[in-house]
Design a protein around this motif. Structure first.
Motif, short mmCIF file in Angstrom:
data_model
loop_
_atom_site.label_atom_id
_atom_site.label_comp_id
_atom_site.label_asym_id
_atom_site.label_seq_id
_atom_site.Cartn_x
_atom_site.Cartn_y
_atom_site.Cartn_z
N GLN A 118 -25.96 9.23 -39.53
CA GLN A 118 -26.75 9.44 -40.81
C GLN A 118 -27.11 10.76 -41.29
O GLN A 118 -27.04 10.93 -42.70
CB GLN A 118 -28.23 8.77 -40.70
N SER A 119 -27.21 11.87 -40.43
CA SER A 119 -27.47 13.10 -40.99
C SER A 119 -27.09 14.29 -39.69
O SER A 119 -26.96 13.84 -38.48
CB SER A 119 -28.64 13.30 -41.52
N TYR A 120 -27.03 15.25 -39.99
CA TYR A 120 -26.73 16.40 -39.00
C TYR A 120 -27.18 17.76 -39.71
O TYR A 120 -27.56 17.80 -40.84
CB TYR A 120 -25.41 16.62 -38.51
N VAL A 121 -27.57 18.43 -38.75
CA VAL A 121 -27.87 20.05 -39.25
C VAL A 121 -27.04 20.97 -38.39
O VAL A 121 -27.04 20.73 -37.11
CB VAL A 121 -29.27 20.18 -39.21
N THR A 122 -26.77 22.16 -38.92
CA THR A 122 -26.18 23.35 -38.13
C THR A 122 -27.17 24.34 -37.64
O THR A 122 -28.19 24.50 -38.38
CB THR A 122 -25.15 24.00 -38.92
N GLY A 123 -27.04 24.71 -36.61
CA GLY A 123 -27.94 25.76 -35.87
C GLY A 123 -27.14 26.93 -35.11
O GLY A 123 -25.76 26.72 -34.58
N LYS A 124 -27.70 28.14 -35.09
CA LYS A 124 -27.09 29.20 -34.42
C LYS A 124 -27.74 29.52 -33.13
O LYS A 124 -29.04 29.55 -33.08
CB LYS A 124 -27.28 30.37 -35.43
N ILE A 125 -27.20 29.85 -32.11
CA ILE A 125 -27.77 30.01 -30.94
C ILE A 125 -28.35 31.54 -30.66
O ILE A 125 -27.66 32.64 -31.35
CB ILE A 125 -26.57 30.14 -29.68
N VAL A 126 -29.60 31.53 -30.61
CA VAL A 126 -30.31 32.78 -30.85
C VAL A 126 -30.76 33.21 -29.29
O VAL A 126 -31.25 34.47 -28.97
CB VAL A 126 -31.66 32.73 -31.65
N LEU A 127 -30.85 32.32 -28.12
CA LEU A 127 -31.19 32.87 -27.07
C LEU A 127 -30.61 31.89 -25.79
O LEU A 127 -30.36 30.64 -26.15
CB LEU A 127 -32.75 32.61 -26.91
N THR A 136 -28.32 26.38 -20.36
CA THR A 136 -29.31 25.93 -21.53
C THR A 136 -29.46 27.09 -22.51
O THR A 136 -29.41 28.27 -22.01
CB THR A 136 -30.87 25.88 -20.82
N PHE A 137 -29.86 26.83 -23.60
CA PHE A 137 -29.67 27.83 -24.70
C PHE A 137 -30.69 27.29 -25.85
O PHE A 137 -30.89 26.07 -25.87
CB PHE A 137 -28.35 28.12 -25.25
N THR A 138 -31.33 28.13 -26.88
CA THR A 138 -31.83 27.88 -27.90
C THR A 138 -31.48 28.25 -29.22
O THR A 138 -30.60 29.17 -29.30
CB THR A 138 -33.17 28.95 -27.85
N ILE A 139 -31.57 27.47 -30.05
CA ILE A 139 -30.78 27.46 -31.22
C ILE A 139 -32.13 27.48 -32.38
O ILE A 139 -33.30 27.39 -32.20
CB ILE A 139 -30.01 26.28 -31.71
N ASN A 140 -31.65 28.00 -33.74
CA ASN A 140 -32.74 28.35 -34.60
C ASN A 140 -33.22 27.52 -35.65
O ASN A 140 -33.68 27.76 -36.74
CB ASN A 140 -32.29 29.63 -35.53
N ARG A 265 -21.04 29.82 -30.69
CA ARG A 265 -22.25 30.65 -31.26
C ARG A 265 -23.18 29.66 -32.43
O ARG A 265 -24.07 29.97 -32.71
CB ARG A 265 -21.32 31.63 -32.38
N LYS A 266 -22.19 28.61 -32.81
CA LYS A 266 -23.08 27.59 -33.68
C LYS A 266 -22.75 26.30 -33.20
O LYS A 266 -21.82 26.02 -32.53
CB LYS A 266 -22.52 27.89 -35.25
N VAL A 267 -23.73 25.42 -33.49
CA VAL A 267 -23.46 24.09 -32.83
C VAL A 267 -24.05 23.06 -34.44
O VAL A 267 -24.79 23.46 -35.30
CB VAL A 267 -24.36 23.72 -31.89
N MET A 268 -23.75 21.78 -33.95
CA MET A 268 -24.02 20.73 -34.98
C MET A 268 -25.14 19.82 -34.19
O MET A 268 -24.58 19.42 -33.20
CB MET A 268 -22.73 20.20 -35.76
#
Length: 271
Positions: A118-127, A136-140, A265-268
């Protein structure tokens, strides 16, 4: 007067000689020839040379100082120009990399299950965690974008993992290479071959098939089954080793993850 001259002949003769010599010297000097003229000119030249050298040295020194300052100023200007060019090149490279990353993410939409999401968002890895791999990692992006726990995370190359924690402005992702995550798989060339894989904690994937005689071999592509939280058809990895375990009577496998976590670097995130 004549009487005095006659009485002082020697003195008069001497004075006359001095006057004559003075006249000769003066004439020779102004004409620049003759023994006396040359001698006088040589003496003058010799006396003038040190003064001329000093004057010339001072002039050269002053020119040198101003020339050095000019060169230093030009060097500083050139340095500023080089730094500006370096910044421009860096910005161009960053733009190109970001464009490549977005194109890679767009490949994730080729998965039918993702395209139908139904939907998705993109995020950038920041940590990231402290390991060599992104277990494990953190996105923004987080709850403000509609992300919730256990949301599936993908890239253009395949399955990345799932959201294990989220909040306003951030989400923590557990990757498929983490040993705390389990994923059911099927073999792309023969979807009747099923099994389970998890991370080995060292950047790879390991698991087993349910059937010891499944026929799985090195090079086979593993994809998600759609059983559980992960949509069907997303690539997990490629089999690198197969070994029959006589104790469990299962076929043990090792695989290389489809995603290169070192360069990720980026994920969905599917929401």
């Amino acid at each position: 007067m004549l009487r005095w001259i006659k009485e002082h002949k020697i003195f008069t003769a001497a004075v006359s000689i001095v006057i004559i010599l003075a006249v000769i010297i003066s004439v020779s000097y102004f004409r620049g020839n003759g023994f006396f003229g040359k001698a006088v000119n040589s003496a003058y030249t010799a006396a003038s040379e040190p003064a001329s050298d000093v004057t010339g040295g001072i002039k050269s020194g002053i020119k040198g100082i101003f020339g050095f300052r000019s060169i230093m100023r030009e060097n500083e200007e050139l340095k500023d120009e080089v730094e500006a060019l370096k910044r421009e090149i860096t910005e161009i490279r960053l733009s190109e990399r970001e464009l490549a990353e977005l194109r890679e993410l767009a490949n994730a939409l080729n998965y039918t299950s993702v395209a139908e999401s139904q939907s998705y968002v993109t995020g950038k890895i920041v940590l990231t965690d402290s390991s060599n791999y992104f277990n494990t990692f953190t996105i923004n992006v987080g709850t403000e974008s509609g992300i919730s726990e256990n949301a599936v995370v993908v890239s253009g190359n395949g399955l990345v993992g799932r959201v294990s924690e989220t909040g306003n402005g951030y989400s923590k992702v557990t990757a498929v290479i983490d040993d705390n995550i389990n994923i059911s798989f099927q073999v792309e060339k023969n979807m009747s071959i099923l099994g389970v894989v998890s991370g080995d904690g060292n950047g790879k994937i390991e698991g087993y098939t349910f059937d010891g005689d499944s026929g799985i071999v090195e090079g086979d592509v593993l994809i998600t089954t759609g059983i559980g939280m992960y949509p069907e058809g997303i690539e997990i990895g490629n089999v690198t080793a197969v070994d029959y375990n006589s104790d469990t009577q299962l076929m043990s496998i090792k695989a290389e993850p489809a995603v290169n976590f070192k360069s990720l670097r980026k994920v969905m995130v599917l929401i």
